[in-house]
Design a protein around this motif. Structure first.
Motif, PDB file in Angstrom:
ATOM      1  N   VAL A   1       5.967 -12.576  26.853  1.00 34.18           N
ATOM      2  CA  VAL A   1       6.016 -12.630  28.413  1.00 34.18           C
ATOM      3  C   VAL A   1       5.192 -13.592  29.073  1.00 34.18           C
ATOM      4  N   ASN A   2       4.163 -13.819  28.654  1.00 31.37           N
ATOM      5  CA  ASN A   2       3.075 -14.902  29.565  1.00 31.37           C
ATOM      6  C   ASN A   2       3.626 -16.125  29.305  1.00 31.37           C
ATOM      7  N   LYS A   3       4.279 -16.463  28.192  1.00 34.64           N
ATOM      8  CA  LYS A   3       4.859 -17.920  27.912  1.00 34.64           C
ATOM      9  C   LYS A   3       6.159 -18.127  28.395  1.00 34.64           C
ATOM     10  N   ASN A   4       6.803 -16.753  29.145  1.00 38.33           N
ATOM     11  CA  ASN A   4       7.909 -17.156  29.652  1.00 38.33           C
ATOM     12  C   ASN A   4       9.148 -17.366  28.463  1.00 38.33           C
TER      13      ASN A   4
ATOM     14  N   THR B   1      13.389 -15.604  24.632  1.00 40.05           N
ATOM     15  CA  THR B   1      14.175 -15.749  23.237  1.00 40.05           C
ATOM     16  C   THR B   1      13.037 -14.870  22.240  1.00 40.05           C
ATOM     17  N   LEU B   2      11.898 -14.913  22.431  1.00 35.79           N
ATOM     18  CA  LEU B   2      11.142 -14.233  21.488  1.00 35.79           C
ATOM     19  C   LEU B   2      11.034 -12.914  22.039  1.00 35.79           C
ATOM     20  N   VAL B   3      11.123 -12.686  23.453  1.00 36.89           N
ATOM     21  CA  VAL B   3      11.116 -11.297  23.986  1.00 36.89           C
ATOM     22  C   VAL B   3      12.191 -10.458  23.513  1.00 36.89           C
TER      23      VAL B   3
ATOM     24  N   ASP C   1      -2.451  -4.667  31.564  1.00 38.35           N
ATOM     25  CA  ASP C   1      -1.267  -5.186  32.379  1.00 38.35           C
ATOM     26  C   ASP C   1      -0.113  -4.561  31.499  1.00 38.35           C
ATOM     27  N   ALA C   2       1.140  -4.294  32.305  1.00 42.35           N
ATOM     28  CA  ALA C   2       2.310  -3.808  31.703  1.00 42.35           C
ATOM     29  C   ALA C   2       3.173  -5.208  31.780  1.00 42.35           C
ATOM     30  N   PRO C   3       3.975  -5.170  30.685  1.00 45.87           N
ATOM     31  CA  PRO C   3       4.857  -6.596  30.592  1.00 45.87           C
ATOM     32  C   PRO C   3       5.881  -6.600  31.917  1.00 45.87           C
TER      33      PRO C   3
ATOM     34  N   GLY D   1       7.750 -14.017  38.123  1.00 47.71           N
ATOM     35  CA  GLY D   1       9.067 -14.547  38.473  1.00 47.71           C
ATOM     36  C   GLY D   1       9.927 -14.867  37.185  1.00 47.71           C
ATOM     37  N   TYR D   2       9.675 -14.296  36.062  1.00 49.36           N
ATOM     38  CA  TYR D   2      10.470 -14.435  34.864  1.00 49.36           C
ATOM     39  C   TYR D   2      11.664 -13.402  34.810  1.00 49.36           C
TER      40      TYR D   2
END
Length: 155
Positions: A4-7, A10-12, A30-32, A40-41
């Protein structure tokens, strides 16, 4: 959460397909969904919502929802996605009593204010210091937002 943090949508998506817990908190609690909305992802917000992420999740500090986070950060598209998934648009933060609309006003995020007004945010809810969204917009001298709220409320 690293994906998530890397936006990295595809991996998510791959992790969700492999059974990852979409509500698992990171070491900071923190929740994803809250983090993705704040940043804003939008693609990740959508993936998490489709996978059943808890729209009631809150951040560890202010206990704000993903909609509060999106509103504060000016993420109109994320706000729309969350509203589409039935997040409580009028939930008030426990510390300041702010709704997502108050948070959008605080940061002068006009586009988010428009989204929230279109979704019929409650204009009568008062923050802990007694301010309705209109009162708050006036106190911040955000004229465009004052006009939008007055137009919506017929005042």
């Amino acid at each position: 959460m690293n994906a998530v943090n890397k936006n990295n949508s595809t991996l998510v998506q791959q992790l969700i397909q492999q059974g990852a817990d979409v509500d698992e908190l990171d070491a900071s609690r923190d929740a994803p969904l809250v983090m993705a909305a704040y940043k804003g992802y939008n693609e990740i917000v959508k993936l998490l919502l489709e996978a059943g992420a808890d729209v009631g999740a809150v951040d560890p500090g202010m206990k704000a929802t993903a909609l509060h986070a999106a509103s504060y950060a000016g993420r109109a598209e994320a706000a729309k996605l969350l509203i589409d998934y039935q997040i409580d648009i009028n939930k008030q933060g426990p510390y300041n009593g702010y709704t997502a609309l108050h948070d959008a006003i605080w940061q002068n995020n006009v586009e988010v204010v428009k989204v929230l007004l279109d979704a019929n945010a409650d204009l009568n809810l008062k923050s802990n210091d007694g301010k309705t969204p209109l009162d708050f917009a006036r106190s911040k001298n955000h004229r465009e937002i004052v006009g939008l709220i007055e137009e919506k409320s017929g005042k």
